[in-house]
Write an enzyme that holds these catalytic residues in place. Structure first.
Site, mmCIF file in Angstrom:
data_model
loop_
_atom_site.group_PDB
_atom_site.id
_atom_site.type_symbol
_atom_site.label_atom_id
_atom_site.label_comp_id
_atom_site.label_asym_id
_atom_site.label_seq_id
_atom_site.Cartn_x
_atom_site.Cartn_y
_atom_site.Cartn_z
ATOM 1 N N GLU A 216 96.586 88.898 25.238
ATOM 2 C CA GLU A 216 96.741 87.828 24.242
ATOM 3 C C GLU A 216 96.864 86.530 25.020
ATOM 4 O O GLU A 216 97.938 86.192 25.511
ATOM 5 C CB GLU A 216 98.006 88.089 23.396
ATOM 6 N N CYS A 250 100.486 78.912 21.224
ATOM 7 C CA CYS A 250 99.160 79.312 21.705
ATOM 8 C C CYS A 250 98.059 78.954 20.726
ATOM 9 O O CYS A 250 96.930 78.695 21.130
ATOM 10 C CB CYS A 250 99.131 80.806 21.999
HETATM 11 P P1 NAD Z 1 104.779 82.921 31.420
HETATM 12 O O1 NAD Z 1 104.746 82.030 32.613
HETATM 13 O O2 NAD Z 1 106.084 83.232 30.779
HETATM 14 O O3 NAD Z 1 104.029 84.253 31.843
HETATM 15 C C1 NAD Z 1 103.859 85.317 30.940
HETATM 16 C C2 NAD Z 1 104.388 86.580 31.579
HETATM 17 O O4 NAD Z 1 103.625 86.887 32.740
HETATM 18 C C3 NAD Z 1 105.835 86.476 32.001
HETATM 19 O O5 NAD Z 1 106.529 87.615 31.542
HETATM 20 C C4 NAD Z 1 105.762 86.423 33.518
HETATM 21 O O6 NAD Z 1 106.871 87.012 34.135
HETATM 22 C C5 NAD Z 1 104.503 87.200 33.804
HETATM 23 N N1 NAD Z 1 103.873 86.791 35.060
HETATM 24 C C6 NAD Z 1 103.751 85.520 35.535
HETATM 25 N N2 NAD Z 1 103.098 85.525 36.711
HETATM 26 C C7 NAD Z 1 102.805 86.819 36.990
HETATM 27 C C8 NAD Z 1 102.115 87.474 38.067
HETATM 28 N N3 NAD Z 1 101.609 86.799 39.074
HETATM 29 N N4 NAD Z 1 101.996 88.808 38.009
HETATM 30 C C9 NAD Z 1 102.485 89.489 36.960
HETATM 31 N N5 NAD Z 1 103.137 88.932 35.922
HETATM 32 C C10 NAD Z 1 103.296 87.609 35.934
HETATM 33 O O7 NAD Z 1 103.884 82.334 30.247
HETATM 34 P P2 NAD Z 1 102.551 81.512 30.350
HETATM 35 O O8 NAD Z 1 101.458 82.316 30.919
HETATM 36 O O9 NAD Z 1 102.802 80.139 30.868
HETATM 37 O O10 NAD Z 1 102.296 81.388 28.765
HETATM 38 C C11 NAD Z 1 101.545 80.379 28.257
HETATM 39 C C12 NAD Z 1 100.131 80.867 27.994
HETATM 40 O O11 NAD Z 1 100.187 81.969 27.134
HETATM 41 C C13 NAD Z 1 99.282 79.849 27.322
HETATM 42 O O12 NAD Z 1 97.992 79.908 27.856
HETATM 43 C C14 NAD Z 1 99.280 80.309 25.879
HETATM 44 O O13 NAD Z 1 98.169 79.889 25.134
HETATM 45 C C15 NAD Z 1 99.320 81.776 26.048
HETATM 46 N N6 NAD Z 1 99.878 82.406 24.873
HETATM 47 C C16 NAD Z 1 99.105 83.240 24.155
HETATM 48 C C17 NAD Z 1 99.613 83.820 23.018
HETATM 49 C C18 NAD Z 1 98.814 84.762 22.178
HETATM 50 O O14 NAD Z 1 99.411 85.411 21.345
HETATM 51 N N7 NAD Z 1 97.508 84.865 22.369
HETATM 52 C C19 NAD Z 1 100.921 83.555 22.642
HETATM 53 C C20 NAD Z 1 101.686 82.711 23.428
HETATM 54 C C21 NAD Z 1 101.152 82.153 24.550
#
Ligand code: NAD
Length: 440
Positions: A216, A250
């Protein structure tokens, strides 16, 4: 269970797998009991979660309930209402060469041990709504909240084991090292919400074990505004959708796409809409959130000079505040158009006509959501037919994901797979094909 030393990922997965192997998570009674307990947690400890969400993101209690706590309760209620129906085996017609006494059907089998990895922007909802689906489908679950929403992560790590079956549900807190360690284990499904860069990391790790993934992800969700619309209504809906959670949603409208004349008329309407929602000083409004951390704050401030300020622009790093901001005269090549904004900055991009708007959308990654504000049925139909996006909203941003009977998910760069309601059962189950022929 009491553990003298923290359990290692391998031990956690082995323990949950052992539970799954006993068959304990499979009966529908266990599933509905867990959902009932999660519902109780959300009702009894809603204020604790709301306080954590306020600490992490400055969310008002009303917003925390509407977009996270009550949202998840509704998902639970919808699932409890329909689960028996969704799980019913579905018979399939049998070809004549197998004989009239043969029968065939599909049945949903739980997958086993599922890993759910959540992001920080709706840190409760985006962990718990997939958890609802994974439990409803009869799986054991490892839940990994985001370390960037530490108060919510801690609250979830404390509360889930206090309510749910700890032999089948485990919470693992932590950041990159902890998630990397988890991803080395074999899961039966990985459900990841976050950005595409980490999505690729998750998919690579999953490939080692041939584990299926749901990703997602995000991206730039456009909002097309037609010239025939009531711009007061459009501006109000755009502002509500964009500035909720300070733009850190998102499916928030990332940018507006419209013709130059409509763009000019939209400016005062958007200014008015922001003021109606948050007053002349949004910083003082309890309804307006904050940026999650300094890194994102600095990134967003760097986008503020990508165009002419229509409204907003002021910011305060000490409290991670960025005003609801609208930018006009934005060059499509400017920094604000080169990445997902994920904050309270709304650029307005002009295109001469509908054809060019469709080209603009199709020249870029497939968005998670696409919003169309148009009174013309033909225009709506053309955009629906000629573009691809995870979801499509006519006249109202964000709302499609609150419809439990619609699948929520992306396509292309915005993700793969979907969930919510019965689509969560599809995601977290194997649809087993069964053919049965009597022996005599
Ligand atoms: P985040 O930084 O919290 O990362 C998400 C998860 O990935 C966390 O649990 C984190 O611990 C893990 N993570 C981070 N780096 C990692 C790595 N190298 N290896 C393994 N796991 C790792 O959140 P984010 O990515 O900044 O979230 C924002 C993004 O998410 C935006 O692009 C947003 O559009 C997208 N998003 C999508 C949805 C959806 O439902 N499609 C919902 C919310 C956010």
């Amino acid at each position: 269970m009491n553990h003298p030393t923290p359990e290692q990922p391998a031990e956690i997965v082995a323990r949950l797998r052992a539970t799954f192997r006993t068959g304990r998570t499979k009966p529908v009674e266990w599933r509905t009991a867990q959902l009932g307990l999660l519902r109780r947690l959300l009702t009894e400890k809603g204020p604790d979660l709301a306080a954590a969400l306020h600490a992490d993101l400055g969310k008002s209690a009303a917003e925390a309930h509407r977009t996270e706590i009550d949202f998840t309760i509704r998902e639970i209620d919808h699932t409890l209402d329909h689960l028996a129906d969704w799980l019913r085996p579905e018979s399939a017609p049998v070809p004549a060469h197998l004989g009239a006494d043969a029968s065939a059907w599909t049945q949903y089998d739980p997958l086993g041990v599922v890993l759910v990895i959540a992001p920080w922007n709706y840190p409760a909802q985006l962990l718990l709504a997939p958890l609802v689906g994974a439990l409803a489908a009869g799986n054991a679950v490892v839940a990994k909240p985001s370390e960037l929403a530490p108060a919510t992560s801690a609250a979830i790590a404390r509360l889930l084991p206090a309510y749910l079956d700890t032999d089948a549900v485990a919470v693992v807190e932590g950041g990159v090292p902890e998630t990397t360690a988890l991803l080395a284990e074999r899961f039966d499904h990985i459900f990841y919400t976050g950005n595409g860069t980490v999505g690729r990391v998750v998919m690579r790790a999953a490939a080692e074990h041939l584990t299926p993934v749901t990703l997602e992800l995000g991206g730039k969700s456009p909002a097309f505004v037609d010239r025939d619309t009531d711009l007061e209504v459009v501006a109000d809906r755009l502002a509500r959708g964009k500035f909720l959670n300070a733009g850190q949603t998102c499916v928030a409208p990332d940018y507006v796409l419209t013709d130059p004349e409509t763009a000019a008329a939209l400016e005062p309407a958007l200014r008015g809409a922001v003021e109606a929602l948050y007053g002349t000083d949004p910083k003082a409004s309890g309804a307006y959130g904050r940026i999650v951390n300094e890194r994102h704050f600095d990134r967003l401030v760097g986008l503020l000079d990508s165009g002419r300020l229509v409204v907003g622009g002021d910011h305060d790093r000490t409290v991670k505040y960025i005003a609801p901001t609208v930018l006009a005269d934005v060059d499509p090549a400017s920094p604000v158009m080169r990445e997902e904004i994920f904050g309270p900055v709304l650029p307005v991009i002009t295109v001469p006509d509908l054809d060019k708007a469709i080209d603009f959308i199709n020249d870029r990654d497939k968005p998670l959501a696409l919003y169309v504000f148009s009174g013309s049925e033909e225009t709506r139909a053309r955009i629906a037919a000629e573009t691809s996006s995870g979801g499509l909203g006519h006249g109202l941003p964000l709302a499609h994901l609150t419809v439990s009977d619609l699948p929520f998910g992306g396509v292309g760069e915005s993700g793969m797979g979907s969930y919510h309601g019965r689509y969560s059962i599809e995601t977290f189950s194997h649809r087993k094909a069964v053919l049965s022929k009597p022996l005599s």
